[in-house]
Design a protein around this motif. Sequence first.
Motif, PDB file in Angstrom:
ATOM      1  N   LEU A 102       0.829  -1.212   0.000  1.00  0.00           N
ATOM      2  CA  LEU A 102       0.000   0.000   0.000  1.00  0.00           C
ATOM      3  C   LEU A 102       0.862   1.259   0.000  1.00  0.00           C
ATOM      4  CD1 LEU A 102      -2.864  -0.997   2.466  1.00  0.00           C
ATOM      5  CD2 LEU A 102      -2.947  -0.852  -0.019  1.00  0.00           C
ATOM      6  N   SER A 103       2.037   1.185   0.630  1.00  0.00           N
ATOM      7  CA  SER A 103       2.935   2.342   0.590  1.00  0.00           C
ATOM      8  C   SER A 103       3.456   2.568  -0.822  1.00  0.00           C
ATOM      9  CB  SER A 103       4.106   2.127   1.562  1.00  0.00           C
ATOM     10  OG  SER A 103       4.952   1.079   1.121  1.00  0.00           O
ATOM     11  N   ILE A 104       3.636   1.483  -1.593  1.00  0.00           N
ATOM     12  CA  ILE A 104       4.009   1.628  -3.005  1.00  0.00           C
ATOM     13  C   ILE A 104       2.891   2.331  -3.759  1.00  0.00           C
ATOM     14  CG2 ILE A 104       4.487   0.345  -5.130  1.00  0.00           C
ATOM     15  CD1 ILE A 104       5.805  -1.802  -3.380  1.00  0.00           C
ATOM     16  N   LEU A 105       1.649   1.980  -3.448  1.00  0.00           N
ATOM     17  CA  LEU A 105       0.500   2.655  -4.062  1.00  0.00           C
ATOM     18  C   LEU A 105       0.521   4.147  -3.761  1.00  0.00           C
ATOM     19  CD1 LEU A 105      -2.331   2.857  -5.351  1.00  0.00           C
ATOM     20  CD2 LEU A 105      -3.274   2.134  -3.144  1.00  0.00           C
ATOM     21  N   ILE A 106       0.795   4.498  -2.511  1.00  0.00           N
ATOM     22  CA  ILE A 106       0.858   5.917  -2.134  1.00  0.00           C
ATOM     23  C   ILE A 106       1.968   6.618  -2.906  1.00  0.00           C
ATOM     24  CG2 ILE A 106       1.321   7.498  -0.226  1.00  0.00           C
ATOM     25  CD1 ILE A 106       0.054   5.414   1.641  1.00  0.00           C
ATOM     26  N   GLY A 107       3.092   5.925  -3.072  1.00  0.00           N
ATOM     27  CA  GLY A 107       4.188   6.509  -3.841  1.00  0.00           C
ATOM     28  C   GLY A 107       3.791   6.786  -5.280  1.00  0.00           C
ATOM     29  N   PHE A 108       3.054   5.865  -5.902  1.00  0.00           N
ATOM     30  CA  PHE A 108       2.585   6.091  -7.272  1.00  0.00           C
ATOM     31  C   PHE A 108       1.608   7.268  -7.325  1.00  0.00           C
ATOM     32  CE2 PHE A 108       4.448   2.092  -8.545  1.00  0.00           C
ATOM     33  CZ  PHE A 108       4.672   2.267  -9.906  1.00  0.00           C
ATOM     34  N   LEU A 109       0.735   7.356  -6.332  1.00  0.00           N
ATOM     35  CA  LEU A 109      -0.240   8.456  -6.318  1.00  0.00           C
ATOM     36  C   LEU A 109       0.458   9.804  -6.171  1.00  0.00           C
ATOM     37  CD1 LEU A 109      -3.067   6.908  -4.105  1.00  0.00           C
ATOM     38  CD2 LEU A 109      -3.144   7.354  -6.564  1.00  0.00           C
ATOM     39  N   LEU A 110       1.582   9.810  -5.454  1.00  0.00           N
ATOM     40  CA  LEU A 110       2.298  11.070  -5.227  1.00  0.00           C
ATOM     41  C   LEU A 110       3.189  11.455  -6.399  1.00  0.00           C
ATOM     42  CD1 LEU A 110       3.340  10.677  -1.464  1.00  0.00           C
ATOM     43  CD2 LEU A 110       1.592  12.209  -2.407  1.00  0.00           C
ATOM     44  N   PHE A 111       3.917  10.482  -6.950  1.00  0.00           N
ATOM     45  CA  PHE A 111       4.959  10.821  -7.922  1.00  0.00           C
ATOM     46  C   PHE A 111       4.616  10.424  -9.361  1.00  0.00           C
ATOM     47  CE2 PHE A 111       7.097  10.043  -3.816  1.00  0.00           C
ATOM     48  CZ  PHE A 111       7.600  11.311  -3.595  1.00  0.00           C
ATOM     49  N   ARG A 112       3.704   9.479  -9.541  1.00  0.00           N
ATOM     50  CA  ARG A 112       3.287   9.106 -10.892  1.00  0.00           C
ATOM     51  C   ARG A 112       1.797   8.764 -10.856  1.00  0.00           C
ATOM     52  NH1 ARG A 112       6.114   8.021 -15.515  1.00  0.00           N
ATOM     53  NH2 ARG A 112       5.051   6.721 -17.082  1.00  0.00           N
ATOM     54  N   PRO A 113       0.955   9.761 -10.653  1.00  0.00           N
ATOM     55  CA  PRO A 113      -0.477   9.505 -10.437  1.00  0.00           C
ATOM     56  C   PRO A 113      -1.177   8.865 -11.628  1.00  0.00           C
ATOM     57  CG  PRO A 113      -0.056  11.849 -10.718  1.00  0.00           C
ATOM     58  CD  PRO A 113       1.281  11.191 -10.579  1.00  0.00           C
ATOM     59  N   ARG A 114      -0.642   9.009 -12.841  1.00  0.00           N
ATOM     60  CA  ARG A 114      -1.296   8.410 -14.018  1.00  0.00           C
ATOM     61  C   ARG A 114      -0.839   6.979 -14.259  1.00  0.00           C
ATOM     62  NH1 ARG A 114      -1.693  11.636 -19.336  1.00  0.00           N
ATOM     63  NH2 ARG A 114      -3.310  10.045 -19.565  1.00  0.00           N
ATOM     64  N   GLY A 115       0.088   6.460 -13.453  1.00  0.00           N
ATOM     65  CA  GLY A 115       0.478   5.067 -13.536  1.00  0.00           C
ATOM     66  C   GLY A 115       1.589   4.794 -14.530  1.00  0.00           C
ATOM     67  N   LEU A 116       1.917   3.500 -14.650  1.00  0.00           N
ATOM     68  CA  LEU A 116       3.005   3.088 -15.538  1.00  0.00           C
ATOM     69  C   LEU A 116       2.660   3.309 -17.002  1.00  0.00           C
ATOM     70  CD1 LEU A 116       3.937  -0.306 -13.801  1.00  0.00           C
ATOM     71  CD2 LEU A 116       5.297   1.792 -13.764  1.00  0.00           C
ATOM     72  N   LEU A 117       1.452   2.909 -17.390  1.00  0.00           N
ATOM     73  CA  LEU A 117       1.011   3.016 -18.784  1.00  0.00           C
ATOM     74  C   LEU A 117      -0.344   3.696 -18.808  1.00  0.00           C
ATOM     75  CD1 LEU A 117       1.950  -0.616 -19.905  1.00  0.00           C
ATOM     76  CD2 LEU A 117       3.220   1.490 -20.427  1.00  0.00           C
ATOM     77  N   PRO A 118      -0.378   5.016 -18.686  1.00  0.00           N
ATOM     78  CA  PRO A 118      -1.648   5.742 -18.607  1.00  0.00           C
ATOM     79  C   PRO A 118      -2.486   5.582 -19.866  1.00  0.00           C
ATOM     80  CG  PRO A 118       0.169   7.273 -18.920  1.00  0.00           C
ATOM     81  CD  PRO A 118       0.786   5.927 -18.669  1.00  0.00           C
TER      82      PRO A 118
END
Length: 293
Positions: free
Chosen positions: A270-286
């Motif tokens: 879940l902390s990885i999820l928070i990191g994505f929301l903070l630094f790459r909110p559109r994800g790996l392949l938006p």
Amino acid sequence: MFIQYLINALSLGGVYALIALGLAIVFSIFGFINFAHGELLTLFGYALFYSLGAGIPFPLAVILSLIACMIAAVAMERIAFRPLRGANPMTLLVTSFAISGALQVIFQVAFGALPKPLNMPGFLTGAFNVGGVYIGAAQLISIVTVALLAIALNLFLNRTRFGLSLVASAQDFDVARLMGIKVNTVYAIAFALSGLLAGVAALLWVSMRGSVTPDMGFTPLVKAFVATIVGGMGSLTGAVAGGFFLGVMEVALQIVLPSDYLVFRDPLILSILIGFLLFRPRGLLPAAAMPVK
């Protein structure tokens, strides 16, 4: 050992990818995450349990259970979501939570809270040794199934009339409707596809678990939700990538963390999820286009 862990990660990630694909299809058109999607997995489990208990051969029982999932998904759209068409996505999200909770209660009352064991055939529960690597039959089937379904879904979306209607609706629903695309048909197809993917994922999940409970779909749904965010909300390719990424992370943490700290595996994810929301909110392949709200 590396190959063994990789196979474990791919098989687990494949299940998450299938569930995430079902979530992504609905999100790409409707703009909300259907949290009642997990109950479709549970419905498949109970349908398979009672079909096998009635003496129906396993292949036919699986087909009937998949059909039940698809019908339930379409009925969910028709009864709960269609009257709210055009509503705020938050309203649809809350509605999906309400459906999820109601179905869990119905499952508990109708089938009981105790796990119901499923006698799966040997080709799903066995394992074989290849060069010192033990590969479970369910693991291999999971990897192959995800690959085949991803290819089939890609062909459906890009080579068929209904698939192109879904893609066009996801990119610009208003323009697609002006071009003559039938709204109700697109909605029904999207939910039917999500139900089919949920059923296939449920088959792989119960093959690993060996039983079905009223809340069986909750845990994989949460993991698939994380996968959709990591991969990119509304992106089908991203959903698959996010599912496999999550599977790799779970297996990696299972290896790296000491046994006393394994309880922190899910919080770390879940902390990885928070990191994505903070630094790459559109994800790996938006997604190429944002869904129409």
